[in-house]
Design an enzyme around this catalytic site. Structure first.
Site, PDB file in Angstrom:
ATOM      1  NE  ARG A 190      -3.536  -0.030   2.313  1.00 52.91           N
ATOM      2  CZ  ARG A 190      -4.769  -0.375   3.095  1.00 52.91           C
ATOM      3  NH1 ARG A 190      -4.605   0.151   4.412  1.00 52.91           N
ATOM      4  NH2 ARG A 190      -5.633  -1.492   2.944  1.00 52.91           N
TER       5      ARG A 190
ATOM      6  CG  HIS B 279      -1.333   5.266  -0.627  1.00 51.55           C
ATOM      7  ND1 HIS B 279      -2.333   5.894   0.083  1.00 51.55           N
ATOM      8  CD2 HIS B 279      -2.134   4.105  -1.042  1.00 51.55           C
ATOM      9  CE1 HIS B 279      -3.462   5.328   0.271  1.00 51.55           C
ATOM     10  NE2 HIS B 279      -3.227   4.278  -0.491  1.00 51.55           N
TER      11      HIS B 279
ATOM     12  CB  VAL C 122       1.358  11.472  -4.505  1.00 52.52           C
ATOM     13  CG1 VAL C 122       1.491  12.736  -4.227  1.00 52.52           C
ATOM     14  CG2 VAL C 122      -0.131  10.827  -4.094  1.00 52.52           C
TER      15      VAL C 122
ATOM     16  CG  ASP D 275       8.394  11.182  -5.711  1.00 49.19           C
ATOM     17  OD1 ASP D 275       7.614  10.718  -4.941  1.00 49.19           O
ATOM     18  OD2 ASP D 275       8.204  12.403  -5.969  1.00 49.19           O
TER      19      ASP D 275
ATOM     20  CG  ASN E 271      -1.703   9.190   2.152  1.00 55.87           C
ATOM     21  OD1 ASN E 271      -2.258   8.129   1.628  1.00 55.87           O
ATOM     22  ND2 ASN E 271      -1.125   9.980   1.568  1.00 55.87           N
TER      23      ASN E 271
ATOM     24  N   PRO F   6      -7.409   6.737  -5.070  1.00 56.58           N
ATOM     25  CG  PRO F   6      -7.316   5.033  -6.691  1.00 56.58           C
ATOM     26  CD  PRO F   6      -6.324   5.768  -5.714  1.00 56.58           C
TER      27      PRO F   6
ATOM     28  CG  HIS G 130      -7.901  -4.267  -2.357  1.00 56.61           C
ATOM     29  ND1 HIS G 130      -8.971  -3.537  -2.881  1.00 56.61           N
ATOM     30  CD2 HIS G 130      -6.809  -3.419  -1.993  1.00 56.61           C
ATOM     31  CE1 HIS G 130      -8.482  -2.086  -2.704  1.00 56.61           C
ATOM     32  NE2 HIS G 130      -7.420  -2.179  -2.384  1.00 56.61           N
TER      33      HIS G 130
ATOM     34  CB  THR H  44      -6.669 -17.014   1.585  1.00 59.65           C
ATOM     35  OG1 THR H  44      -7.116 -16.209   0.459  1.00 59.65           O
ATOM     36  CG2 THR H  44      -7.184 -18.538   1.491  1.00 59.65           C
TER      37      THR H  44
END
Length: 340
Positions: A69, A73, A77, A81, A101, A170, A200, A258
């Site tokens: 994740r 994220h 953006v 970097d 976040n 999103p 996910h 699972t």
């Protein structure tokens, strides 16, 4: 009168065309990344990252999802970097407190430990952005997912953008067209979106982000059109109370079958109408999801196809670059702060 299915399909296709055209100019150049970037300067890089990730995932399998994740994220953006790793300072506002976040990102200390080890081994060589990209790959492997080669050579940004975090990432209750447009803006296709959403299968969601899916009504849920089974719904209600602000930070697995294994059971849940996030279930249940529905069916039926596409899409995700960072970026000594 509600718009017809044909009209809605036309609008979606038109939006996708517009974003594809815009995306061509935003992501026209290939990033200068190579597989052998650190072969001479830091030959033990991969072993160091792997060892630390093994310790992290062994101590808590959930850490695998946290690192994946973080990587996602970061890349959405300013490109991949390392900007998501920056703490707030007097002169810089980081992305950690942006609404997508602030409660969902963890795992920063894992990256810190990897960075500290690499600074001891080969100081000033390996960027935090590259560390995060490799760690995400290793995280997936350690919970049963596929391998892929990771191109390297990213620089760390000296800026961050909480504004872009708010705009680009999103969210759990957005509609399918909006989610697709955000992926297209990054140079990622509808196929990439459906495949990457498969991560996910090892993720957890906070009650604040699924309350609309569970309760509907005043929560503006899409659960009316994509109802959950009563047994699953009862289980979720026992974890997530209906009152806003109560139990918001309680978590539940997005793949309850699972939760600690990277597999394709996430897509089987979508076929049953049991995607935990509204935005996930929309890929199968939305009237606009003609292409996404077929992809969900394909990945549910063929785990090899899912693993292959997920690997390819993760490489594309990692190749989203901030061109400015190659001109003005650096290799941070600490992933939390720009160099002084």
């Amino acid at each position: 009168m509600a718009p017809s299915l044909c009209f809605r399909t036309f609008i979606l296709q038109f939006m996708l065309l517009v974003f594809s055209i815009l995306n061509t100019s935003l992501h026209a150049s290939e990033p200068p990344l190579t597989l052998e970037y650190y072969a001479s300067a830091c030959p033990n890089l991969f072993e160091i990252v792997k060892k630390e990730m093994e310790c992290a995932v062994l101590s808590d399998p959930r850490n695998a999802a946290l690192i994946v994740r973080l990587h996602f994220h970061d890349c959405f953006v300013q490109g991949c970097d390392g900007s998501v790793l920056l703490d707030d300072t007097i002169t810089l506002t980081g992305e950690k407190k942006a609404s997508p976040n602030i409660h969902s990102l963890k795992g920063f200390r894992i990256i810190d430990r990897i960075k500290n080890n690499l600074e001891s081994e080969c100081p000033g060589i390996v960027s935090c952005a590259d560390i995060l990209t490799i760690a995400a790959r290793d995280a997936v492997i350690l919970v049963g997912g596929p391998y892929w080669d990771v191109p390297l050579g990213r620089k760390d940004s000296i800026t961050a953008s909480p504004e872009l975090a708010e705009a680009n990432l999103p969210t759990a209750n957005e509609g399918l067209a909006t989610i697709i447009s955000k992926f297209l803006y990054q140079g990622l296709s509808v196929t990439d979106m459906v495949a990457l959403s498969g991560a996910h299968t090892i993720g957890m969601a906070r009650c604040e982000n699924v309350r609309a899916r569970i309760y509907g009504g005043d929560f503006e849920a899409t659960s009316g059109s994509n109802p959950l089974s009563q047994s699953y719904l009862s289980s979720l209600k026992s974890t997530c109370p209906p009152v806003r602000g109560v139990g918001d930070n309680n978590i539940t697995a997005m793949d309850y079958v699972t939760p600690d294994l990277f597999d394709n059971s996430f897509y089987h849940l979508l076929l049953k109408g049991e995607g935990l996030l509204s935005s996930d279930q929309e890929m199968y249940s939305s009237l606009l999801g003609i292409q996404t529905k077929q992809l969900v069916k394909q990945y549910a039926a063929d785990p090899v196809a899912f693993f292959q596409q997920f690997s390819d899409s993760m490489v594309k995700l990692g190749n989203i670059t901030n061109q400015d960072s190659f001109a003005t970026g650096e290799v941070r000594k600490s992933c939390r702060f720009v160099n002084t």
